[in-house]
Design an enzyme around this catalytic site. Structure first.
Site, short mmCIF file in Angstrom:
data_model
loop_
_atom_site.label_atom_id
_atom_site.label_comp_id
_atom_site.label_asym_id
_atom_site.label_seq_id
_atom_site.Cartn_x
_atom_site.Cartn_y
_atom_site.Cartn_z
N GLU A 1 0.90 -1.29 -0.13
CA GLU A 1 -0.04 -0.13 -0.03
C GLU A 1 0.94 1.14 -0.05
O GLU A 1 0.85 2.07 0.74
CB GLU A 1 -1.04 -0.10 1.25
CG GLU A 1 -2.06 -1.10 1.18
CD GLU A 1 -3.14 -0.87 2.17
OE1 GLU A 1 -3.04 -0.09 3.03
OE2 GLU A 1 -4.13 -1.93 2.36
N GLU B 1 -5.37 -8.83 0.97
CA GLU B 1 -6.10 -8.31 1.95
C GLU B 1 -7.45 -7.97 1.86
O GLU B 1 -7.66 -7.41 0.92
CB GLU B 1 -5.66 -7.13 2.64
CG GLU B 1 -3.98 -7.09 3.38
CD GLU B 1 -3.88 -5.89 3.84
OE1 GLU B 1 -4.56 -5.09 4.34
OE2 GLU B 1 -2.69 -5.59 4.02
C1 FCB Z 1 -4.42 -1.99 5.68
C2 FCB Z 1 -3.26 -2.23 6.20
C3 FCB Z 1 -3.12 -3.60 7.05
C4 FCB Z 1 -4.48 -3.25 8.04
C5 FCB Z 1 -5.74 -3.03 7.37
C6 FCB Z 1 -6.90 -3.04 8.14
O1 FCB Z 1 -4.56 -0.80 5.14
O2 FCB Z 1 -2.41 -2.88 5.11
O3 FCB Z 1 -2.03 -3.48 7.80
O4 FCB Z 1 -3.97 -2.59 8.98
O5 FCB Z 1 -5.45 -2.15 6.29
#
Ligand code: FCB
Length: 451
Positions: A167, A354
């Site tokens: 990110e 994620e």
């Molecule tokens: C993302 C992050 C991860 C976590 C989630 C909820 O932005 O990559 O580390 O904090 O959000």
């Protein structure tokens, strides 16, 4: 159970974590401090002053955590490496004990037949490098290159799936633009410089990887994507949504995959925007083996003349469910963002690296069970959404739930629980939540349990 949601036989079902959020003991065995160590130890920066000093104590409990992954039936595990465990001063001297920790972790995963997916940078920059300007210093691309090379040399014989950065948008936006994340700057003039150096570091990291010629080994970039919907058909609202899409979604994918920044960035940043050289843009555009997509929510955007430099505001979607983070639960946004990546960038393999939800868990029932029906619903709906994208031809190869464990949610400290496994922070006891059990059934049935 129906067959309607079956996934390809080699679909990679996994869960994700990040070093600073779970490991604890950030200074153990000769490690140096990271910017998150400093940021969380500075009063006022995090909820309750929470730090990652203990977190899930994974640094010492990794073996039993891997046993838990096995119990869940995971086929893959996404983790990140703490740069300052390897280079306590950020560059130069290598701390062998740091390398040994990750080496043991990887070996234990492989013994358990769980495929490691390793991210080199998940926000915990060595503090010593921040003292030299951190992501503002152009030299960081070569510091990162040295770190990446060290990791490829140490683990490349066993790790076949790598990502350079997690990110980069959040590193820039949270760390340098709005200051809610480490290193906590609020400076619009720094943001484009940081972006450019993050991407140059990514480029050098990929080059270092290719130089090692690792057969059957892949490298990619992990981005967070948040589809931006327009609040109305008005020209202003539509333009505002497009601007926000450039800022948060195309900001990193366009340069990495197409070799140029979206034109809107110049409009947004005005005189703060940079003039990158052709040479830099070539460095940034490296052939990638996959893109990792982190998806949590969408936003609906309207034009707002009072909010420079974006001239845009999100419109609250009252009535729709929201997580504890205040994020709208919107599974169709995931289908949409995946089909849009395919339309814009072609058929590059994708992974969801994620996806997950924070909800307050009820106390464990007397039989120890942790019922978290809202999180189960979130998971089911988002897995159906990726299945829908695949039916539309999206080349999606795997899914990593965020997160394996409840953990340190950055400036929110321990107040937000994303885990499919509950962590009791007093005792460090782990309990698989209903979501974790549901996920196991999905994995075992390769999706059929979603029906
Ligand atoms: C993302 C992050 C991860 C976590 C989630 C909820 O932005 O990559 O580390 O904090 O959000």
């Amino acid at each position: 159970m129906s067959e309607q949601f079956l996934f390809p036989p080699d679909f990679l079902w996994g869960a994700a974590t990040a070093a600073y959020q779970i490991e604890g003991s950030p200074l153990a065995d000769g490690a140096g401090p990271s910017i998150w160590h400093r940021f969380s130890h500075t009063p006022g920066n995090t909820t309750n002053g929470d730090t990652g000093d203990v977190a899930c104590d994974h640094y010492y409990r990794y073996a039993s955590d891997i046993a838990l992954m096995r119990e869940l039936g995971l086929k893959g595990y996404r983790l990140s490496i703490s740069w300052s465990r390897i280079f306590p001063e950020g560059k130069g001297r290598i701390n062998q004990a740091g390398l040994d920790f990750y080496s043991r972790l990887i070996d234990t995963l492989l013994e358990s037949e769980i495929m490691p997916n390793v991210t080199l940078y998940h926000w915990d920059l060595p503090a010593a490098l921040d003292d030299l300007g951190g992501w503002l210093n152009r030299d960081i691309a070569s510091w990162f290159g040295d770190y990446a090379s060290t990791m490829f040399d140490a683990l490349g014989d066993r790790v076949s799936m790598w990502a350079t950065l997690n990110e980069p948008f959040v590193v820039m936006d949270g760390g340098y633009m709005h200051g809610n994340l480490a290193p906590g700057h609020r400076n619009m003039y720094e943001a484009p410089i940081v972006t450019h150096n993050l991407l140059r570091a990514h480029g050098i990291g990929v080059q270092a990887f290719r130089a090692r010629n690792a057969a059957n080994s892949r490298i990619g970039l992990v981005v967070n994507l948040e589809p931006r919907y327009d609040a109305s058909d008005s020209t202003e609202d539509k333009a505002a949504a497009v601007r926000m899409d450039a800022y948060s979604n195309r900001h990193y994918l366009d340069p990495a995959l197409l070799g140029e920044y979206p034109g809107e960035l110049k409009e947004i940043f005005g005189e703060a925007w940079i003039n990158p050289s052709d040479e830099d843009m070539q460095l940034i555009r490296q052939p990638l083996d996959f893109i990792g997509v982190n998806y949590y929510s969408r936003s609906v955007i309207r034009y707002d003349e009072t909010r420079p430099p974006f001239y845009a505001s999100p419109v609250a979607q009252i009535g729709n469910p929201h997580t504890e983070m205040g994020w709208e639960v919107y599974p169709p946004g995931l289908t949409r963002i995946l089909t849009r990546i395919k339309a814009r960038y072609g058929d590059i393999p994708l992974y969801i690296t994620e996806n997950g939800s924070a909800f307050a868990d009820p106390p464990a029932a007397t039989d120890g069970r942790i019922e978290d029906p809202l999180r189960v619903d979130y998971l089911r709906a988002h897995l159906r959404a990726i299945h829908a994208a695949m039916e539309q031809g999206v080349n999606l190869r795997g899914y990593f739930a965020w997160s394996l464990l409840d953990n340190y949610e950055w400036s929110h400290g321990y107040s937000k629980r994303f885990g499919i496994v509950h962590v009791d922070y007093e005792t460090q006891a782990r309990t698989i939540k209903d979501t974790g059990k549901f996920y196991t059934r999905v994995i075992e049935s390769n999706g059929a349990a979603l029906g």
